[in-house]
Design an enzyme around this catalytic site. Structure first.
Site, short mmCIF file in Angstrom:
data_model
loop_
_atom_site.label_atom_id
_atom_site.label_comp_id
_atom_site.label_asym_id
_atom_site.label_seq_id
_atom_site.Cartn_x
_atom_site.Cartn_y
_atom_site.Cartn_z
N TYR A 1 5.10 6.08 3.37
CA TYR A 1 4.37 5.66 2.17
C TYR A 1 4.86 5.61 0.80
CZ TYR A 1 0.44 4.47 -1.03
OH TYR A 1 -0.54 4.09 -2.10
N SER B 1 2.06 4.40 -7.12
CA SER B 1 1.40 5.37 -6.54
C SER B 1 2.42 6.65 -7.10
CB SER B 1 1.20 5.49 -5.13
OG SER B 1 0.74 6.92 -4.72
#
Length: 267
Positions: A172, A159
């Protein structure tokens, strides 16, 4: 791996047929939107697919759809990838079922709740365990197998959140940053050898993971757009790919913004 290049016509002769490579593919986290879109690309090529995930009914439905789209074979394996205690042994079972493996995609993960992770160590541990610890175990198991085989490719969904810590999702993001570093290290080990490994870093994508967000604007991508990058990454390119491509330059700017400027941004 087989290549089919011709077919018999109704008149008895032979006519050209598009080349279809019988590639054996394992997809870990096959019910994710990006994974399913990527599987459809492989199905169109005539691949043999093993779909792995927790949702038996959903996996079965996807497998049926992929077979209709051209996959040579589709199998499913129901397991909790994040709870696996011996990734190497379980991977060996997947490969035996498929009769070998050429490409692997690791596509599972959770976004989690940043505010809850800040207040609750258990939520923080859950985010880190699923997105890094368990994924790292699978990466190392698959990489070892590919290295011993001398060929094949592993693509890992990362990501852009891992490129710089932001207040909105830094737990995250930390997990994805660690994942990217691991992939780059394995890619360095693979340098000059046969196998390849790539981390694909999508920007915001319209999937089930982002269902609670306002998903509008030019920076949002579809799962199908990201899948094209994932499929291409399995065959060529460097160890890091952004999806869509423009996120490479956006994140380059964000990474090098001075802290006083960066800290004023609501991103």
């Amino acid at each position: 791996m087989s290549i089919r290049t011709s077919r018999r016509c109704s008149g008895g002769g032979w006519a050209p047929e598009p080349e279809i490579s019988d590639v054996r593919v394992i997809i870990l986290g096959a019910t994710s939107g990006i994974a399913e879109a990527t599987a459809r690309l492989y199905a169109k090529e005539g691949a043999d697919l093993l779909l792995v995930g927790r949702q038996a009914e959903r996996l079965a439905a996807i497998a049926t759809d992929l077979k209709a789209r051209g996959a040579i074979s589709t199998q499913v394996a129901v397991t909790d990838l994040a709870a696996t205690t011996d990734a190497r042994q379980e991977l060996a079972g997947f490969i035996e079922r498929l009769g070998g493996v050429d490409h692997v995609l690791i596509a599972y993960g959770i976004l989690g709740d940043q505010d809850q992770a800040w207040a609750d160590p258990a939520e923080a541990a859950r985010i880190l365990t699923v997105n890094f610890n368990s994924a790292a175990a699978w990466i190392l198991a698959i990489a070892d197998r590919l290295e011993r085989k001398g060929r094949g490719s592993l693509v890992v969904l990362g990501s852009v959140a891992g490129d710089r810590g932001r207040r909105a999702n830094f737990v995250y993001g930390a997990a994805k940053a660690g994942l990217a570093t691991l992939v780059e290290g394995v890619a360095h080990r693979f340098a000059g050898k046969g196998p390849r490994i790539v981390v694909v870093k999508p920007g915001p994508t319209v999937t089930a993971m982002t269902a609670g967000m306002v998903r509008k604007g030019p920076l949002w991508a579809s799962a199908e757009q990201v899948a094209l990058v994932v499929r291409r990454a399995a065959d060529r390119g460097g160890p890091v790919a952004y999806a869509p491509w423009f996120w490479r330059y956006i994140m380059l700017i964000i990474r090098f913004l001075p802290a006083p400027i960066f800290n004023r941004l609501e991103i």
